[in-house]
Enzyme design. Structure first.
Site, mmCIF file in Angstrom:
data_model
loop_
_atom_site.group_PDB
_atom_site.id
_atom_site.type_symbol
_atom_site.label_atom_id
_atom_site.label_comp_id
_atom_site.label_asym_id
_atom_site.label_seq_id
_atom_site.Cartn_x
_atom_site.Cartn_y
_atom_site.Cartn_z
ATOM 1 N N ARG A 1 40.436 46.742 1.758
ATOM 2 C CA ARG A 1 39.041 46.999 2.116
ATOM 3 C C ARG A 1 38.616 46.160 3.311
ATOM 4 O O ARG A 1 39.059 45.016 3.459
ATOM 5 C CB ARG A 1 38.125 46.670 0.944
ATOM 6 N N SER B 1 45.072 38.062 -1.562
ATOM 7 C CA SER B 1 45.206 37.678 -2.971
ATOM 8 C C SER B 1 46.648 37.583 -3.458
ATOM 9 O O SER B 1 47.088 38.340 -4.328
ATOM 10 C CB SER B 1 44.408 38.655 -3.825
ATOM 11 N N ASP C 1 41.357 35.653 -3.829
ATOM 12 C CA ASP C 1 40.233 36.399 -4.415
ATOM 13 C C ASP C 1 39.508 35.620 -5.519
ATOM 14 O O ASP C 1 38.293 35.760 -5.694
ATOM 15 C CB ASP C 1 40.675 37.786 -4.941
#
Ligand code: BGC
Length: 452
Positions: A80, A144, A198
């Site tokens: 994203r 992450s 994350d």
């Protein structure tokens, strides 16, 4: 509603055996917490440990951070890009977001291939949202995976997890790898201001407006947690001690002192990272469906379920998803109609009630074990920070397992009650949506302001 059916004896016996096998008992919980503490201690001191305890070069925010940032979120099959604005009063808003699906060939090809895809995605995001190519823009990168950070905006990838294997990236500085890809694509006005895990983004985003939040957890495709640690406890730290606390990315997915079943062993053996991420392989959304599939295959081979459908049913590795389990466990209708539909879609028609009930129970065994281990690990962090539970602790949690799996949160809370009795009230589990985007932007803002 309790559904009673008469199970065949052999099946009942096997079910009892599975119940014991997957149960995380009170005694297991206490042992896991003890081992967790000892691995935390070793990790913080720089000794060999299954918990890497990585300093994140950032503390919790003050809530007055301000500005507009681009945030990247890479950690699963969806990549994203977000534009995030912080108003300096504890509010963050996502101005624009685009999702790009990463193909398996890019996840498992070369590093250049993967990062070219990332740079292309950033480019199209900037074009779509009319973000200028001339003015310098600060970027926050939520990456992450286990990264040994060397600075707020630098860190080397230790190992890939969650099915990623892109070659030539392990051991490299992720920010340099990204910068090179941006250069290849002619993007020259983007400066990487922060690199974050994350969990760290989740903790930072939640504590931006909930000051009692002191743990960030991901229960999604992967699993991990972070918390703020006293600098004096991070004895492996060799840098300057400017602050009193620093967030530690524990990489708890790699914790390896857990009761393991033969099904777990099979999954580990067949994975690209054998021997690693043992907790993650028992807990996270990427693996729960596969654990269930292994159990079902065993039952099929023992002729205890789906007798007339042969061994072909659910034969494809990773073909059964945690989303399917959510659907099965969430079916509370009298005739278990949702389960029936799911089975029919998978070529199993006219199944009797007891097989459907059994399937639901099997899902529960696998998901409850995951929830109990997750709550145990959280309890270990809380008792490490606050042994007598004197303070309130809000745990910010992101990830679809926590958000969507029926009853998951309730099972976690039961563990706190078993362990802490009345004091369990001091622990609040709160969904922290989109921490990885917003949190990274806040970290970038902290970094930018400390640079000034
Ligand atoms: C990674 C962690 C990450 C977690 C949740 C794990 O596989 O090692 O760095 O925080 O997944 O996304």
């Amino acid at each position: 509603m309790a559904i009673s059916t008469n199970l065949p004896v052999a099946c009942k016996e096997f079910e009892n055996y599975l119940n014991k096998l997957f149960n995380i008992s009170d005694c297991d919980i206490r042992t896991i917490i003890k081992d967790f503490h000892s691995e935390m201690q070793k990790g913080l001191s720089g000794y060999e440990s299954s918990l890497k305890m990585i300093p994140a070069f950032v503390d919790r925010p003050k809530g007055n951070e301000k500005g507009k940032f681009i945030a990247l979120d890479l950690g699963g099959t969806n990549f994203r890009v977000l534009e995030v604005e912080l108003d300096g009063k504890g509010n963050s808003s996502v101005l624009a977001v685009s999702k790009f699906v990463i193909k398996k060939k890019d996840m498992q090809g070369t590093g250049d291939q993967l990062f070219d895809f990332i740079a292309d995605s950033i480019k199209s995001f900037m074009q779509e949202n009319s973000i200028s190519c001339d003015k310098q823009i600060e970027l926050a990168f939520t990456f992450s995976f286990p990264v040994e950070q060397t600075n707020i905006a630098a860190g080397t990838l230790i190992v890939w997890t969650k099915g990623f294997t892109a070659k030539g990236v392990v051991g490299e500085d992720i920010v340099i790898v990204l910068n090179e890809a941006l250069k290849r694509k002619g993007i020259s006005n983007v400066k990487v201001a922060a690199l974050a895990n994350d969990t760290v983004g989740t903790l930072v985003a939640k504590s931006y407006n909930v000051p009692s939040c002191d743990i960030g957890v991901i229960l999604g495709t992967g699993s991990n947690a972070c918390y703020p640690e006293k600098m004096s406890n991070i004895t492996k730290w060799r840098g300057v001690r400017k602050k009193d606390n620093m967030i530690i990315n524990m990489e708890w997915g790699n914790f390896d002192k857990l009761p393991i079943t033969t099904y777990d062993k099979e999954i580990d053996k067949a994975s690209p990272n054998t021997g690693r991420q043992r907790l993650e392989k028992l807990v996270s959304g990427m693996y729960l469906g596969e654990i269930l599939r292994q159990v079902i295959s065993d039952l099929i081979q023992r002729d205890l379920i789906f007798k007339d459908y042969g061994t072909n049913v659910f034969h494809k590795p990773y073909g059964l998803l945690t989303e399917h389990m959510s659907l099965i466990e969430g079916d509370n209708s009298d005739n278990l109609g949702e389960i029936e539909n799911f089975l029919v879609e998978n070529g199993i028609a006219n199944i009797n009630l007891h097989s459907k009930v059994l399937l639901k129970k099997l899902c529960h065994l696998v998901s409850a074990r995951s929830a109990r281990i997750s709550a145990t690990a959280i309890s270990a962090i809380i008792t490490w920070m606050d042994p007598e539970l004197k303070k309130n602790h809000t745990v910010g949690i992101d990830g679809s397992l926590f958000e969507k799996y029926p009853g998951f949160k309730g099972i976690m809370e039961e563990v706190f009650e078993e362990l802490f009795k009345d004091k369990a009230k001091k622990i609040t589990l709160e969904l922290a949506k989109d921490g990885s985007g917003k949190g990274a932007a806040i970290i970038a803002a902290v970094a930018a302001s400390s640079e000034k």
